[in-house]
Enzyme design. Sequence first.
Site, PDB file in Angstrom:
ATOM      1  N   THR A   1       1.246   9.606  -4.850  1.00 52.97           N
ATOM      2  CA  THR A   1       1.356   8.311  -4.163  1.00 52.97           C
ATOM      3  C   THR A   1       2.766   7.734  -4.272  1.00 52.97           C
ATOM      4  OG1 THR A   1       0.658   7.102  -6.149  1.00 52.97           O
ATOM      5  CG2 THR A   1      -1.069   7.780  -4.591  1.00 52.97           C
TER       6      THR A   1
ATOM      7  N   ASN B   1       0.819  -1.209   0.000  1.00 52.42           N
ATOM      8  CA  ASN B   1       0.000   0.000   0.000  1.00 52.42           C
ATOM      9  C   ASN B   1       0.855   1.262   0.000  1.00 52.42           C
ATOM     10  OD1 ASN B   1      -2.479  -1.338   0.045  1.00 52.42           O
ATOM     11  ND2 ASN B   1      -2.437  -1.567   2.273  1.00 52.42           N
ATOM     12  N   HIS B   2       0.416   2.273  -0.743  1.00 50.23           N
ATOM     13  CA  HIS B   2       1.045   3.591  -0.759  1.00 50.23           C
ATOM     14  C   HIS B   2       0.093   4.598  -0.126  1.00 50.23           C
ATOM     15  CE1 HIS B   2       3.999   2.795  -4.356  1.00 50.23           C
ATOM     16  NE2 HIS B   2       3.853   1.731  -3.588  1.00 50.23           N
ATOM     17  N   LEU B   3       0.672   5.605   0.507  1.00 46.59           N
ATOM     18  CA  LEU B   3      -0.156   6.680   1.049  1.00 46.59           C
ATOM     19  C   LEU B   3      -0.911   7.387  -0.072  1.00 46.59           C
ATOM     20  CD1 LEU B   3       2.140   8.378   3.723  1.00 46.59           C
ATOM     21  CD2 LEU B   3      -0.068   7.292   4.143  1.00 46.59           C
TER      22      LEU B   3
END
Length: 210
Positions: free
Chosen positions: A90, A82-84
Amino acid sequence: MLYPDPKNPHPLANFPQVCFIQNTVSNPNIIIGDYTYYDDPEDSENFERNVLYHFPFVGDKLIIGKFCAIAKGVKFIMNGANHLMTGFSTYPFSIFGSGWERVTPQLEASPFKGDTIIGNDVWIGYESLIMPGVKVGDGAIIAAKSVVVKDVPPYGIVGGNPATLIRQRYPEEIIVQLLEIAWWDWEIEKISRNLERIVGADLEALKLSQ
């Protein structure tokens, strides 16, 4: 009472493509129940290669119950992928250092969807993809090449991209009783004695065996 040895990685003689993977997984954050097998003619013992972005510092777990059947090419995407998404980009600038580490996010700010949990007696079809934090209920079936992005109910059949519920295997009142019986938690001798009732869908006889 005869039954297969759950500690034997390859229970089928001269057929190494089926492996009871509880015996071959070494990552403490991957927990596998008895008799769950992975079927892969290329390397059935190396199930861990299918668990992706599973970084120790994230701390998430992949928990798979007992008596699950996992087909070749099934992949589990873990929370490390997962990326912010709260900023305008991102892109993970901070991981490359050289001054960019100043925008390293706090670990608690990172996207985290929790552990991925697969119930008991689940059949996961060829090349399915399970996304982070998904919970799959007992007795569920995931069709081949499905992309599972949300929870699957007990005894549900899902398929597609994204996977959607095709139907429930049984009426709700039967599902409730099966979950109460939870035959997969019986001693293996008792399971062996009741195989005809389990595979024959004889609910009343199964209830009497509790």
